[in-house]
Design an enzyme around this catalytic site. Structure first.
Site, PDB file in Angstrom:
ATOM      1  N   HIS A   1       0.837  -1.207   0.000  1.00 30.35           N
ATOM      2  CA  HIS A   1       0.000   0.000   0.000  1.00 30.35           C
ATOM      3  C   HIS A   1       0.871   1.255   0.000  1.00 30.35           C
ATOM      4  O   HIS A   1       1.925   1.289   0.633  1.00 30.35           O
ATOM      5  CB  HIS A   1      -1.016   0.009   1.150  1.00 30.35           C
TER       6      HIS A   1
ATOM      7  N   ASP B   1      -0.459   4.294   0.778  1.00 32.43           N
ATOM      8  CA  ASP B   1      -0.950   5.314   1.716  1.00 32.43           C
ATOM      9  C   ASP B   1      -0.239   5.174   3.054  1.00 32.43           C
ATOM     10  O   ASP B   1       0.340   4.136   3.373  1.00 32.43           O
ATOM     11  CB  ASP B   1      -2.469   5.213   1.912  1.00 32.43           C
TER      12      ASP B   1
ATOM     13  N   ASP C   1       6.130   1.387   6.563  1.00 28.23           N
ATOM     14  CA  ASP C   1       4.716   1.017   6.399  1.00 28.23           C
ATOM     15  C   ASP C   1       4.040   2.012   5.477  1.00 28.23           C
ATOM     16  O   ASP C   1       3.507   2.995   5.942  1.00 28.23           O
ATOM     17  CB  ASP C   1       4.063   0.986   7.789  1.00 28.23           C
TER      18      ASP C   1
ATOM     19  N   GLU D   1      -5.309   1.409   2.577  1.00 31.54           N
ATOM     20  CA  GLU D   1      -5.121   0.372   3.601  1.00 31.54           C
ATOM     21  C   GLU D   1      -5.252   0.945   5.003  1.00 31.54           C
ATOM     22  O   GLU D   1      -5.864   0.335   5.879  1.00 31.54           O
ATOM     23  CB  GLU D   1      -3.757  -0.299   3.417  1.00 31.54           C
ATOM     24  N   GLU D   2      -4.691   2.116   5.233  1.00 28.96           N
ATOM     25  CA  GLU D   2      -4.666   2.686   6.587  1.00 28.96           C
ATOM     26  C   GLU D   2      -5.987   3.328   6.982  1.00 28.96           C
ATOM     27  O   GLU D   2      -6.147   3.747   8.122  1.00 28.96           O
ATOM     28  CB  GLU D   2      -3.540   3.718   6.714  1.00 28.96           C
TER      29      GLU D   2
ATOM     30  N   ASP E   1       4.024  -6.164   3.662  1.00 25.96           N
ATOM     31  CA  ASP E   1       3.474  -5.154   4.577  1.00 25.96           C
ATOM     32  C   ASP E   1       3.616  -5.622   6.017  1.00 25.96           C
ATOM     33  O   ASP E   1       2.833  -5.247   6.882  1.00 25.96           O
ATOM     34  CB  ASP E   1       1.997  -4.905   4.228  1.00 25.96           C
TER      35      ASP E   1
ATOM     36  N   HIS F   1       3.369   4.016  12.332  1.00 26.04           N
ATOM     37  CA  HIS F   1       2.207   4.769  12.846  1.00 26.04           C
ATOM     38  C   HIS F   1       2.611   5.810  13.892  1.00 26.04           C
ATOM     39  O   HIS F   1       1.745   6.509  14.415  1.00 26.04           O
ATOM     40  CB  HIS F   1       1.139   3.843  13.477  1.00 26.04           C
TER      41      HIS F   1
HETATM   42  N1  BES Z   1       1.270  -2.960   7.968  1.00 27.32           N
HETATM   43  C1  BES Z   1       0.247  -2.843   8.954  1.00 27.32           C
HETATM   44  C2  BES Z   1      -0.148  -4.187   9.547  1.00 27.32           C
HETATM   45  C3  BES Z   1       0.913  -4.721  10.464  1.00 27.32           C
HETATM   46  C4  BES Z   1       1.017  -4.200  11.730  1.00 27.32           C
HETATM   47  C5  BES Z   1       1.789  -5.676  10.037  1.00 27.32           C
HETATM   48  C6  BES Z   1       2.002  -4.641  12.575  1.00 27.32           C
HETATM   49  C7  BES Z   1       2.771  -6.116  10.868  1.00 27.32           C
HETATM   50  C8  BES Z   1       2.891  -5.591  12.137  1.00 27.32           C
HETATM   51  C9  BES Z   1      -0.974  -2.169   8.346  1.00 27.32           C
HETATM   52  O1  BES Z   1      -0.606  -1.078   7.552  1.00 27.32           O
HETATM   53  C10 BES Z   1      -1.827  -1.623   9.447  1.00 27.32           C
HETATM   54  O2  BES Z   1      -1.422  -0.701  10.092  1.00 27.32           O
HETATM   55  N2  BES Z   1      -3.017  -2.176   9.652  1.00 27.32           N
HETATM   56  C11 BES Z   1      -3.977  -1.634  10.549  1.00 27.32           C
HETATM   57  C12 BES Z   1      -5.308  -2.125  10.088  1.00 27.32           C
HETATM   58  C13 BES Z   1      -6.445  -1.168  10.179  1.00 27.32           C
HETATM   59  C14 BES Z   1      -6.199   0.216   9.707  1.00 27.32           C
HETATM   60  C15 BES Z   1      -7.669  -1.790   9.553  1.00 27.32           C
HETATM   61  C16 BES Z   1      -3.724  -2.100  11.966  1.00 27.32           C
HETATM   62  O3  BES Z   1      -3.204  -3.205  12.191  1.00 27.32           O
HETATM   63  O4  BES Z   1      -4.036  -1.325  12.882  1.00 27.32           O
HETATM   64 MN    MN Z   2       0.950  -1.496   6.339  1.00 24.12          MN
HETATM   65 MN    MN Z   3      -0.140   0.587   8.919  1.00 24.35          MN
END
Ligand code: BES
Ligand code: MN
Ligand code: MN
Length: 467
Positions: free
Chosen positions: A94, A96, A127, A161-162, A188, A435
């Site tokens: 992603h 974004d 990320d 995605e975010e 990701d 994040h």
């Molecule tokens: N890349 C992350 C998911 C992730 C988090 C992978 C930690 C490995 C370790 C993804 O971009 C993300 O932040 N997902 C969100 C999902 C939500 C926005 C639906 C999350 O996990 O909070």
């Molecule tokens: Mn991600």
């Molecule tokens: Mn993320």
């Protein structure tokens, strides 16, 4: 010899060595675009990021490059399908990124990338733009030196995605044929604690909800009415206490009903991971870790479901004092889910529990704000072994098979809509501050990750994937 006197590279490794400066410049250019999907003011930036990626894909020789509309931020699609007889892989990343606040905690501006102490620091470095960019550069190195890829590739890069929009799901459903492949490769995720090379074999799902508690139509004087009128903030506090016990168990009836344990083999492999509780605690900055009784930290953060309050607000938050019974109180709640829990069933149970816990004198409601299914990959799939060999070649250590606590809702979508086995080939370090302020990507992970991706395509070309 070129005009610079450098012999053109004939293999991808030599090419990568010759083009490092150009590669960094190109990565920085992508990281400079503030493609924050959650903020509508940045919609133009998201589009600009999609267009920049599309231009890059065209420049390196991909075919059918398209910036396609989804109703939200566009997706970027491209393919290269000239490896006759070889498998086809679909790559997902992603473009974004998360919002950047609190801005004052960044040591360098989030959209002005810099390398500090061996880390590429910028929002999106880990990320996920950095990882997306690794795929672009792997393709470039292969096409520039060999004139061909060892496998057929399709790439799908999304921009929502975010912000957990459902648009991608619809788009994938409408483009099933175009996206058909033998294997999906999602970059990701990241390595294990200590930056140990890892391939993720499961992610948790998520339910995101908001609780609104309403009391009197307006704030009331707490002297004139206090004692006889229920306080919505206190009612909300009671509700939340009734959702989760102090020891970490979730008190929603039926919440754990669909939790599917790991097989004994999966469990042994997972609990043998070299997890250092104390290092993990220090990384968080808290005085002690907490969590569900009977489970290790590594289990609590990856294979057990959770309930958290992400934010709460009610009444007077200004300077000094104000004596009121607030008219309303609110909380944002999220649950991380594991197979076979679903956001819908969990939402129903959460709502029923909140209503049951609501005292007379206020009314409460629960809205679902988002959701995504949990995911487990097929560990025995031959593409997993190919990925493991590729990571080992590039990083010098065989990867661990790890389980991630975060959520990637598109995994379930790709599995369901396209019937794809998925390999989660990610290169972030758990300490990358995704994040958060000062997000970064370890420069060596970026560089070796490109090599791992190239090795992976070479390995896949000689792997029997038995469709
Ligand atoms: N890349 C992350 C998911 C992730 C988090 C992978 C930690 C490995 C370790 C993804 O971009 C993300 O932040 N997902 C969100 C999902 C939500 C926005 C639906 C999350 O996990 O909070
Ligand atoms: Mn991600
Ligand atoms: Mn993320």
């Amino acid at each position: 010899m070129t005009s610079t006197g450098v012999r053109p590279a004939t293999d991808p490794e030599a090419y990568l060595r010759q083009t490092q400066d150009r590669r960094m410049a190109s990565l920085f250019e992508l990281l400079r675009i503030p493609s924050i999907s959650a903020l509508s003011a940045h919609a133009g930036d998201s589009r600009r990021a999609a267009q920049a990626i599309a231009a890059d894909l065209r420049g390196i020789g991909m075919d059918h490059v398209e910036v396609a509309e989804t109703g939200a931020h566009p997706v970027v699609y491209a393919d290269w399908l000239h490896a006759e007889g070889a498998p086809t892989a679909l790559v997902y990343c992603h473009y974004d990124v998360q919002p950047v606040d609190p801005l004052e905690l960044w040591e360098s501006p989030p959209f002005e990338p810099v390398v500090i102490d061996g880390r590429i620091v910028a929002r999106g470095a880990a990320d996920d733009k950095g990882q997306l960019h690794m795929h672009l550069r792997a393709i470039e190195a292969l096409l520039a030196t060999r004139g061909a890829l060892p496998v057929n590739l399709k790439v799908l890069f999304e921009g929502d995605e975010e912000s957990s929009a459902d648009h991608l799901e619809t788009w994938v459903g409408a483009n099933r044929e175009r996206l058909a492949a033998d294997v999906g490769v999602v970059s990701d995720t990241g390595f294990f604690e200590g930056n140990l090379p890892a391939i993720t074999v499961s992610t948790r799902g998520i339910l995101y909800a908001q609780i609104d508690v309403l009391g009197p139509p307006t704030d009331l004087h707490s002297g004139a009415f206090g004692g006889a009128v229920e306080n919505p903030a206190i009612a909300l506090a009671h509700i939340i206490v009734g959702l989760k016990a102090v020891d970490g168990r979730i008190l929603i009836p039926g919440f754990y009903d669909e939790v599917l344990p790991l097989t004994p083999d999966e469990h042994t492999a997972f609990s043998d991971l070299p997890f250092d509780d104390d290092a993990f605690r220090r990384e968080t900055g808290v005085p002690a870790l907490a969590g569900e009784p009977g489970y290790m930290t590594v289990e609590r953060v990856a294979i057990r479901p959770t309930l958290d309050v992400n934010g709460m607000w009610a009444g007077f938050e200004g300077e000094g004092t104000k004596t009121i019974i607030p008219a309303h109180a609110h909380a944002k709640i999220s649950c991380r889910l594991v197979p076979d829990q679903t956001p819908d069933a969990t939402y129903e149970r959460l709502e029923a529990r909140v209503l049951e816990l609501t005292p007379p004198g206020v009314s409460a409601s629960v809205q679902m704000l988002g959701g995504g299914l949990p995911f487990r990959s097929k560990i025995d799939h031959p593409a997993m072994a190919a990925a493991s060999r590729a990571v080992e070649s590039a990083f010098g250590i065989a990867p661990l098979f790890t389980r991630e606590g975060g959520s990637i809702p598109v995994l379930a979508t790709l599995g369901r809509e396209l019937q794809l086995p998925l390999v989660l080939l990610g290169f972030a370090n758990p300490d990358d501050h995704a994040h958060a302020p000062n997000e970064g990507l370890v420069l060596d992970n970026y560089e070796n990750g490109i090599r791992a991706i190239i090795h992976f395509w070479d390995e896949l070309a000689v792997t029997d994937l038995a469709r």
